[in-house]
Design a protein around this motif. Structure first.
Motif, mmCIF file in Angstrom:
data_model
loop_
_atom_site.group_PDB
_atom_site.id
_atom_site.type_symbol
_atom_site.label_atom_id
_atom_site.label_comp_id
_atom_site.label_asym_id
_atom_site.label_seq_id
_atom_site.Cartn_x
_atom_site.Cartn_y
_atom_site.Cartn_z
ATOM 1 N N PRO A 138 0.817 -1.224 0.000
ATOM 2 C CA PRO A 138 0.000 0.000 0.000
ATOM 3 C C PRO A 138 0.849 1.272 0.000
ATOM 4 C CG PRO A 138 0.257 -0.780 2.231
ATOM 5 C CD PRO A 138 1.114 -1.679 1.366
ATOM 6 N N GLY A 139 0.249 2.336 -0.470
ATOM 7 C CA GLY A 139 0.947 3.627 -0.421
ATOM 8 C C GLY A 139 0.161 4.696 -1.147
ATOM 9 N N SER A 140 0.712 5.896 -1.096
ATOM 10 C CA SER A 140 0.090 7.017 -1.810
ATOM 11 C C SER A 140 0.502 7.000 -3.285
ATOM 12 C CB SER A 140 0.524 8.342 -1.190
ATOM 13 O OG SER A 140 0.243 8.367 0.184
ATOM 14 N N TYR A 187 7.638 5.952 11.918
ATOM 15 C CA TYR A 187 6.316 5.979 11.298
ATOM 16 C C TYR A 187 5.899 4.564 10.853
ATOM 17 C CZ TYR A 187 3.145 7.080 7.301
ATOM 18 O OH TYR A 187 2.120 7.130 6.393
ATOM 19 N N ARG A 211 6.162 -2.892 2.996
ATOM 20 C CA ARG A 211 6.513 -1.472 3.051
ATOM 21 C C ARG A 211 8.001 -1.339 2.773
ATOM 22 N NH1 ARG A 211 3.221 2.656 2.641
ATOM 23 N NH2 ARG A 211 4.257 3.912 4.243
ATOM 24 N N LEU A 267 -9.850 1.172 5.499
ATOM 25 C CA LEU A 267 -8.683 0.726 6.257
ATOM 26 C C LEU A 267 -7.876 -0.284 5.448
ATOM 27 C CD1 LEU A 267 -10.111 0.135 9.850
ATOM 28 C CD2 LEU A 267 -8.414 1.851 9.166
ATOM 29 N N LEU A 268 -6.582 -0.189 5.584
ATOM 30 C CA LEU A 268 -5.695 -1.129 4.899
ATOM 31 C C LEU A 268 -5.985 -2.567 5.340
ATOM 32 C CD1 LEU A 268 -3.222 -1.824 3.196
ATOM 33 C CD2 LEU A 268 -1.822 -1.340 5.206
ATOM 34 N N MET A 280 2.772 2.208 12.303
ATOM 35 C CA MET A 280 1.716 1.693 11.416
ATOM 36 C C MET A 280 1.622 0.177 11.474
ATOM 37 S SD MET A 280 0.909 3.502 7.841
ATOM 38 C CE MET A 280 2.431 3.110 7.058
ATOM 39 N N SER A 310 -1.815 9.813 2.846
ATOM 40 C CA SER A 310 -1.638 10.187 4.254
ATOM 41 C C SER A 310 -1.018 11.572 4.384
ATOM 42 C CB SER A 310 -0.794 9.156 4.988
ATOM 43 O OG SER A 310 0.487 9.123 4.438
ATOM 44 N N GLN A 311 -0.108 11.884 3.461
ATOM 45 C CA GLN A 311 0.500 13.223 3.509
ATOM 46 C C GLN A 311 -0.056 14.014 2.325
ATOM 47 O OE1 GLN A 311 3.823 11.044 3.245
ATOM 48 N NE2 GLN A 311 4.340 11.042 5.396
ATOM 49 N N ALA A 326 -3.753 4.311 -2.133
ATOM 50 C CA ALA A 326 -4.687 4.913 -1.179
ATOM 51 C C ALA A 326 -5.402 6.102 -1.822
ATOM 52 C CB ALA A 326 -3.948 5.355 0.071
ATOM 53 N N MET A 366 0.062 -0.894 14.748
ATOM 54 C CA MET A 366 -1.366 -0.569 14.781
ATOM 55 C C MET A 366 -2.159 -1.507 13.871
ATOM 56 S SD MET A 366 -3.792 1.065 16.039
ATOM 57 C CE MET A 366 -3.294 2.547 16.914
ATOM 58 N N ASN A 367 -1.623 -1.752 12.692
ATOM 59 C CA ASN A 367 -2.311 -2.668 11.780
ATOM 60 C C ASN A 367 -2.436 -4.061 12.393
ATOM 61 O OD1 ASN A 367 -3.011 -0.984 9.641
ATOM 62 N ND2 ASN A 367 -0.995 -1.145 8.697
ATOM 63 N N PHE A 397 -7.899 1.924 -2.905
ATOM 64 C CA PHE A 397 -8.731 1.626 -1.732
ATOM 65 C C PHE A 397 -8.973 2.901 -0.930
ATOM 66 C CE2 PHE A 397 -5.827 1.457 2.043
ATOM 67 C CZ PHE A 397 -4.625 1.677 1.391
HETATM 68 O O1 PNS Z 1 2.881 6.208 0.855
HETATM 69 P P1 PNS Z 1 2.346 6.547 2.222
HETATM 70 O O2 PNS Z 1 1.640 7.876 2.179
HETATM 71 O O3 PNS Z 1 3.396 6.487 3.287
HETATM 72 O O4 PNS Z 1 1.248 5.421 2.557
HETATM 73 C C1 PNS Z 1 0.535 5.452 3.765
HETATM 74 C C2 PNS Z 1 -0.642 4.460 3.705
HETATM 75 C C3 PNS Z 1 -1.556 4.806 2.558
HETATM 76 C C4 PNS Z 1 -0.119 3.055 3.537
HETATM 77 C C5 PNS Z 1 -1.408 4.561 5.067
HETATM 78 O O5 PNS Z 1 -1.763 5.882 5.322
HETATM 79 C C6 PNS Z 1 -2.650 3.677 5.085
HETATM 80 O O6 PNS Z 1 -2.550 2.492 5.275
HETATM 81 N N1 PNS Z 1 -3.832 4.298 4.871
HETATM 82 C C7 PNS Z 1 -5.093 3.592 4.836
HETATM 83 C C8 PNS Z 1 -5.941 3.913 6.051
HETATM 84 C C9 PNS Z 1 -5.501 3.095 7.248
HETATM 85 O O7 PNS Z 1 -5.584 1.899 7.276
HETATM 86 N N2 PNS Z 1 -5.020 3.823 8.284
HETATM 87 C C10 PNS Z 1 -4.519 3.229 9.491
HETATM 88 C C11 PNS Z 1 -3.034 2.926 9.363
HETATM 89 S S1 PNS Z 1 -2.377 2.235 10.850
#
Ligand code: PNS
Length: 179
Positions: A12-14, A104, A94, A79-80, A108, A45-46, A41, A111-112, A76
């Motif tokens: 996943p990513g932006s 960071y 990642r 939530l991931l 994540m 996120s940023q 995504a 938390m996931n 998507f």
């Molecule tokens: O390329 P990035 O911006 O670092 O990717 C971040 C991303 C999209 C992987 C993260 O923000 C994400 O998983 N977003 C989906 C929403 C989600 O599940 N948020 C809780 C993450 S713990």
């Protein structure tokens, strides 16, 4: 006879935009998975300084991996972990470039795992020549008229070079106003 399920990884990513560093990580993840789904995504996120909308970010990913059967792409919005569950993903991939990424990424990943423990987050390092590369730097260099052709593939380059309506030329003359 039991049918062996293919191992699915989700990356996943932006991807705003996808860089050669991202490409490298996606291809490396095929060493541990049969299929890799690059998940773009919808809400990056940023979001600050974001350049491309989700449809275009997805199109670039699809074009970059065209002909590579084991790499797919999707977008998507939730939530991931929900997507990972839906895809029955065994791994979340990642990329880790430097120690500065770690905090960071660690947060994540943990938390996931709290949200759904069915997939393991796996960190892969890109080739050394991409260890300094980021999508945000590509956006900035491109916006200021610099050459990013060694950092992104053709489908991305083409879009970065496309003039934006109403935009002044990016390769502007230095401001040498004399007082
Ligand atoms: O390329 P990035 O911006 O670092 O990717 C971040 C991303 C999209 C992987 C993260 O923000 C994400 O998983 N977003 C989906 C929403 C989600 O599940 N948020 C809780 C993450 S713990």
């Amino acid at each position: 006879m039991t049918r062996v399920q293919p191992v699915v990884a989700i990356y996943p990513g932006s991807f705003d935009p996808i860089t050669k560093g991202h490409e490298d990580v996606a291809r490396r993840s095929l060493a541990i998975a049969d299929r890799v789904v690059v998940a773009v995504a919808q809400t990056a996120s940023q979001t600050k300084g974001s350049l491309f909308g989700v449809e275009e970010r997805l199109a670039m990913v699809q074009e970059v991996f065209q002909g590579e059967d084991r790499i797919e792409a999707c977008q998507f919005g939730g939530l991931l972990v929900d997507l990972a569950q839906e895809l029955k993903a065994r791994f979340v991939i990642r990329g880790l470039r430097a120690v500065s990424d770690f905090e960071y990424e660690f947060q994540m990943a943990q938390m996931n795992r709290e949200l759904w423990s069915g997939a393991e987050t796996v960190f892969l390092t890109p080739d050394q020549k991409y260890s300094f590369l980021s999508a945000s730097l590509v956006r900035e260099i491109s916006r200021l008229g610099g050459d990013v052709s060694q950092f992104v593939s053709e489908p991305v380059l083409r879009r970065l070079r496309r003039p934006t309506e109403g935009e002044s030329p990016s390769r502007s003359e230095p401001d040498t106003t004399k007082f």
